[in-house]
Design a protein around this motif. Structure first.
Motif, PDB file in Angstrom:
ATOM      1  N   THR A   1      20.666  19.725  -7.551  1.00 21.37           N
ATOM      2  CA  THR A   1      20.253  19.916  -6.167  1.00 21.37           C
ATOM      3  C   THR A   1      18.893  19.269  -6.008  1.00 21.37           C
ATOM      4  OG1 THR A   1      19.221  22.050  -6.619  1.00 21.37           O
ATOM      5  CG2 THR A   1      21.523  22.079  -5.890  1.00 21.37           C
TER       6      THR A   1
ATOM      7  N   CYS B   1      20.046  19.611  -0.730  1.00 25.63           N
ATOM      8  CA  CYS B   1      21.360  19.009  -0.920  1.00 25.63           C
ATOM      9  C   CYS B   1      21.834  19.106  -2.363  1.00 25.63           C
ATOM     10  CB  CYS B   1      21.307  17.520  -0.565  1.00 25.63           C
ATOM     11  SG  CYS B   1      21.007  17.168   1.166  1.00 25.63           S
TER      12      CYS B   1
ATOM     13  N   PRO C   1      24.393  18.459   2.314  1.00 25.80           N
ATOM     14  CA  PRO C   1      23.531  19.597   2.667  1.00 25.80           C
ATOM     15  C   PRO C   1      24.106  20.919   2.162  1.00 25.80           C
ATOM     16  CG  PRO C   1      23.984  18.253   4.613  1.00 25.80           C
ATOM     17  CD  PRO C   1      24.888  17.770   3.511  1.00 25.80           C
TER      18      PRO C   1
ATOM     19  N   SER D   1      27.312  13.491   3.121  1.00 24.21           N
ATOM     20  CA  SER D   1      26.172  12.589   3.209  1.00 24.21           C
ATOM     21  C   SER D   1      25.922  12.110   4.634  1.00 24.21           C
ATOM     22  CB  SER D   1      26.363  11.392   2.276  1.00 24.21           C
ATOM     23  OG  SER D   1      26.364  11.822   0.925  1.00 24.21           O
TER      24      SER D   1
ATOM     25  N   THR E   1      23.784  14.674   6.255  1.00 21.02           N
ATOM     26  CA  THR E   1      22.396  14.576   5.775  1.00 21.02           C
ATOM     27  C   THR E   1      21.653  13.443   6.478  1.00 21.02           C
ATOM     28  OG1 THR E   1      23.051  15.454   3.621  1.00 21.02           O
ATOM     29  CG2 THR E   1      20.913  14.340   3.746  1.00 21.02           C
TER      30      THR E   1
END
Length: 81
Positions: free
Chosen positions: A44, A24, A68, A8, A11
């Motif tokens: 996802t 993701c 990701p 995370s 991301t």
């Protein structure tokens, strides 16, 4: 020494950099849970923003964790057809 971003955190960094969409694996319990196959029910999402502690996907849903992933098409050869 450079920091290696993962999960995370990566991301969030991609969104801060200006990426508009990040595919993701998502979950509300943790990065590790996001990457697990939950009896064939994995999630996802295309993450488009992070605000007030939540990741937002293009469909408007919120997630607490977003890891990701790469989404690529497979070929006939790879599928051995």
């Amino acid at each position: 020494m450079s920091v290696k971003l993962r999960g995370s955190d990566l991301t969030r960094a991609l969104l801060v950099r200006g990426d508009k969409q990040v595919w993701c694996a998502v979950d509300d319990d943790g990065d590790e849970q996001a990457m697990m196959d939950h009896c064939g029910n994995d999630f996802t999402a295309c993450i488009v923003s992070f605000k007030e502690g939540c990741f937002y996907c293009s469909g408007g849903s919120t997630w607490l964790f977003a890891v990701p992933i790469k989404v690529v098409a497979v070929t006939q050869h790879e599928m051995q057809l």
